[in-house]
Scaffold this motif. Structure first.
Motif, short mmCIF file in Angstrom:
data_model
loop_
_atom_site.label_atom_id
_atom_site.label_comp_id
_atom_site.label_asym_id
_atom_site.label_seq_id
_atom_site.Cartn_x
_atom_site.Cartn_y
_atom_site.Cartn_z
N ILE A 1 -8.31 1.46 -0.19
CA ILE A 1 -7.89 1.21 -1.57
C ILE A 1 -9.13 1.02 -2.45
O ILE A 1 -10.06 0.30 -2.08
N VAL A 2 -9.12 1.70 -3.59
CA VAL A 2 -10.20 1.55 -4.57
C VAL A 2 -9.64 0.86 -5.80
O VAL A 2 -8.54 1.17 -6.24
N GLU A 3 -10.39 -0.09 -6.32
CA GLU A 3 -9.99 -0.75 -7.56
C GLU A 3 -10.92 -0.31 -8.68
O GLU A 3 -12.14 -0.28 -8.49
N LYS B 1 -2.46 8.61 -3.17
CA LYS B 1 -1.00 8.61 -2.95
C LYS B 1 -0.26 7.51 -3.69
O LYS B 1 0.96 7.41 -3.59
N GLY B 2 -1.00 6.66 -4.40
CA GLY B 2 -0.33 5.61 -5.16
C GLY B 2 -1.29 5.01 -6.17
O GLY B 2 -2.51 5.06 -5.98
N VAL B 3 -0.72 4.48 -7.24
CA VAL B 3 -1.54 3.84 -8.27
C VAL B 3 -0.76 2.64 -8.80
O VAL B 3 0.47 2.68 -8.89
N PHE C 1 1.13 3.40 -0.70
CA PHE C 1 0.00 2.51 -0.45
C PHE C 1 -0.24 2.29 1.05
O PHE C 1 -1.35 1.96 1.47
N GLU C 2 0.82 2.47 1.85
CA GLU C 2 0.68 2.29 3.29
C GLU C 2 -0.36 3.26 3.87
O GLU C 2 -0.95 3.00 4.93
#
Lengths: 365, 365, 365, 365
Positions: free
Chosen positions: C209-211, C244-246, D252-253
């Protein structure tokens, strides 16, 4: 790509057909804080409205506008302004006889080829009534432009071969609404009206030229190399039905001039460098020069004529003689005046916002 | 809204200045499966290239194009096609003397007003060299159009007041490249060339008219009411530098015609209903009729002239006499021919894809 | 609608493939007057560049950028800024064995279905190298944003299941570039690196995960109801390969909260009304609140793995076992840091210009 | 850039406020030849309508739609489809007390900062009633999609921390409308409803997760690299009020998975190469894979709660305790189901037309 939205930072989306329930426009990009009432809109709709004189169709429509959104207590909120006009006097059965017969000079056949069908009732969306949305949207644009000192006005400079003499901007503003052909030269107006009446008696129609002017322009509007101000205006003007040509400043005449005649020399005026003359018509390199925009459009004669024409009955697939009945204008330019003004105003309002001269979100902050 | 991208489903983004490192274009929306090589592009760039005759600037540039992306083994991949041309013969110091002096008829002053500065070297991006990207992009569009039988070609029909006689499409195609003024009527071409040479000797320049034709058109292209085909073409044409007017079919002449003269009657031809004549110039109601598109543009005389003109030295803020040196064309229309063709081709390719006549993603599936 | 242009008032058009001649970007809408040099761009390209550590592919590319237009004497001119990077170390033959075999998790098969073909050399345009244009364009956006006090930075907060602890913005800025996984928490970074190395040894890959954070934000950016700031950022982020998600602020966690927990209460601070907390992540109703933007993206494990996978030989049309060789990263998030920053910066620069906070044409007037 | 238009080849322009005269949408790009009646639209508007159960606001609105244009004899004509719903049960005075008090979690303050004012009556355009236009437009999109076998449906999979169990698509379709929380798992639905009622009694609200599914998808939709299908969907979803996160497939998984787990292997099925599993959620590289699209959105708890919150009276400029009265939903996800479906449908219809799978102009030719 659907084609019913025009503009970027100021944007109109129009809808409706000649014989549908209603016609309207959604105006998006109106900054918050603009005083806006139905009166502002109605003024221009009334100038576009049919049935007002011998030069327009007798269809009787009040064309009363309702503002449905985007205005609170007489002030715009920054939200889209939706407006509509109900159709009241549609006589669709009057068009039954042309259900299968495309009218020469009209888009009937080509709507059919594109869409596999057409709304034959009064021309559907290819009718001049489609411009109601443009005029309502343009009225909002004009209101915005007035805040930065820009005024847009148009007049008929040629009709049925009769040319108006050259007049000052003040004379044009003063006289244009004084006659039904919207020509600011009263002598020419009289002769134009004779031409209109003669054409009507013959069951024919005539074309003309409308000039659109914008004064109070700042220099620097327009976005090279594809969003040039004149390119955007040309797009707006050529998108109005019946327009077959558009030119700026000296226009087509430039092709017969020499550089030494065409070039507008620079002088110092009030401490600023400005062009001394305006052969360019207010834009060079696609950027406004600060001088008035001068644009002319060629308007073809009304395609609906009662004189006999050749067409085809597509049900029987045979060539026939057609006389177009129904209610129509013997000439278009006088009613095109508010429409062309509107499209010019929409383009200018758009570029005013894009360039930051009018705040994009609000006049209040 | 930046202005260097044109088109929707087929789209060109051009970049580069007259005296920068290079100029180029990114063409997006080219379907996969099109055979494309540098030769396809070079052909048109060579027609646009300077230094080829007495009617163009002596600046010597090979203008050799490199395709950098979007092509694999001679076939487009559906990815953007990036192309560039290196500037080789820029003589920037030749423009030092006008760093503070806007040239009449040029965009110099108005770039300064808009951007707070300008690239004075050869006109920067307002130079005619900017059109390299348009022509390279247009060459791709032409290749695509050839797949559906559409051909775009242009010719000079008037120069310095000399008019070409009306010719058939075949005569135009056959003769247009036979003389340096790109006029398909040899007698007129000779007189035009005399005009060019006379103007050059006087240190002056002349304007003219270019006609652009598209044959093999299907009916049904164009998107009412704001994405009309003629509106899009007008935008494309007016966005080319030096163009001051655009018209279709009979054009401005329509304003002097009656409806009974202007309307193109319908007949049955080969089992299809088609207009018998083409006064409309290939579009009615903004939709293509299936007849050839006929478009004319008015091109002003080259603003760069060596005759003395009035301008202002903005450093000293005083009015001066200016003679514009440097390398420039004595007339623009001959070199505008490939540029105008390119913009027409881009618009048509765009509408072909939008309307599904050319597959948006691939010619292979 | 081709898809290689992003943005409205600030706009990037990218082009190029992994094994083509070059990759690049045209940045349009850069106001005149911005100091800009290749150094500004190279800085971020170097952070994106491969071959720098054990967490990235060994492909050796200098990725040296050339600015080809839009800059004069180190200052932008308002014209499009074209930049390119030449491909030097492409080993296309290394991909011959997968010409007919789609790699699981890659877009290979779907490019073929869409375009009827694909550029199999290194993934063509679906390669991570495509992001070179994004990063070069983003570097220009960052430079612009710095003028209005906005800073964009990103860091890896989770990798292979290892989570970083929560850190202050200052700690993140200070530490993020101190390790090859770009995690600002040194203890976590060490464990993350172990995960990367373990995965590589197994011939496998890991996700994370990147923030992305933007500080110095003004309130009021974003255009309801479809041009909301978070909608535009979500589009930008989801358009990066492997995302794949934000989510924003508390993100998916909001679904388990009550209104009384989620709502950010208002307080008076320095005479202004502001939210006391930032559960919203800097935007409410699609409009920036003035607090930092907090955005997180889920990045899937690199699809290229050398572990055996099931695929199909499409020439023989039979199922096979595939091991993907070639050079690839064992994990993507560390190299995604500059890419995600770039896309965030492009969106913010666009909205800054749209809203008039950065002048659209020039910083000089 | 105004923000009330969404889409390219299929495009909705919405307008209207919670307490204005009416709300509506103009749908442009609907091909001619689609059967369309008010019943098609009303069906989905009724699912969105308030006042139907204990989980929604008691505001009583029939939300009866009128089609005003673009339909002739029950068939679309290719012209824009304008639709509106009149507001009948607005109680604006109920909002007088918050004229100067921004409600935490709402956009009130930020509309004021952006527009210099706000329409405080029921939240103006930032109200959930704004989605009427989206749902009406989405209903047209769904009708179009049904022609190519694509079905879009959504359901609540988590509410107030209660998760639904995984169900087959058929079970979801069958059960989703059987309870007021729109959860297809009856046991979970019951517990969710308890959560809703508990929250309401406390004067609080709860969040949840909605999953949106599209079945019958073809492979090949989506336009790399910025018009990717998932990027466009993410934009559409994040643009719905109260959404704070969006994810596809495993979402997110993926950040905790290895490549060997995440990658969907390829197999041959019925002579076609397809992914065996759908971890990707129907898109890889931004292009549809032919498997169902699986999208989940995180919906925050309703910001309007009657529990005491901290806010500021901006007239007196002092911090105060606020209890939000008025009519509002204790939870949003159940009513978001038709809204999220609509936005998904609009994106898919747009891409279907862009890619030529649905004819852009007409279903009749």
């Amino acid at each position: 790509m659907p084609g019913n939205t025009f503009g970027h930072s100021f944007r109109i989306t129009t809808w409706g057909e000649s014989h549908g329930k209603a016609l309207g426009v959604v105006v998006d990009g109106v900054p918050a804080g603009l005083e806006l009432s139905e009166t502002d809109i109605q003024k221009d709709l009334d100038r576009r409205r049919p049935g007002q004189s011998e030069v327009s169709t007798p269809r009787s429509e009040a064309d009363s506008v309702e503002i449905l959104s985007g205005v609170l207590d007489g002030i715009t909120t920054g939200m889209p302004v939706s407006m509509l006009v109900w159709n009241k006097n549609a006589k669709s059965s009057a068009y039954d006889y042309i259900k299968d017969i495309p009218r020469p000079g009209h888009a009937d056949l080509f709507y059919s080829e594109k869409y596999g069908m057409r709304d034959h009732r009064g021309g559907g969306r290819s009718s001049g009534r489609e411009t109601i949305g443009r005029v309502a949207g343009g009225a909002v644009a004009k209101k915005l432009l007035s805040l930065v000192g820009v005024e847009v006005f148009a007049h008929v400079i040629e009709l049925g071969g009769v040319k108006a003499k050259q007049l000052s901007f003040d004379e044009i503003r003063l006289n244009v609404e004084k006659n039904v052909v919207r020509c600011a030269d009263p002598q020419a107006a009289e002769k134009m009206l004779e031409q209109v009446n003669a054409a009507r008696l013959e069951g024919d129609s005539i074309g003309g030229i409308v000039e659109i002017i914008a004064t109070g322009m700042p220099a620097g509007l327009g976005e090279p190399v594809f969003g040039k101000l004149d390119a955007d205006i040309a797009c707006a003007m050529m998108g109005i039905g019946a327009v077959k040509g558009v030119e700026f400043g000296v226009g087509f005449e430039c092709s017969r001039m020499k550089g030494s005649q065409m070039n507008d020399p620079f002088i110092i005026n009030d401490g600023r460098v400005v062009p001394k003359t305006n052969n360019a018509g207010g834009m060079i390199g696609g950027i406004s020069t600060g001088l008035p925009i001068i644009c002319r459009i060629a308007v073809k004669p009304t395609p609906s004529i009662s004189k006999t024409q050749k067409s085809v009955d597509m049900a029987a697939m045979k060539e026939i003689d057609l006389e177009v009945h129904g209610r129509h204008d013997p000439t278009i330019p006088p009613r095109m005046v508010p429409v062309a003004e509107s499209m010019m105003a929409v383009v200018l309002a758009d570029h005013m916002i894009r360039s930051g001269r009018i705040g994009p979100d609000s006049l209040l902050v």
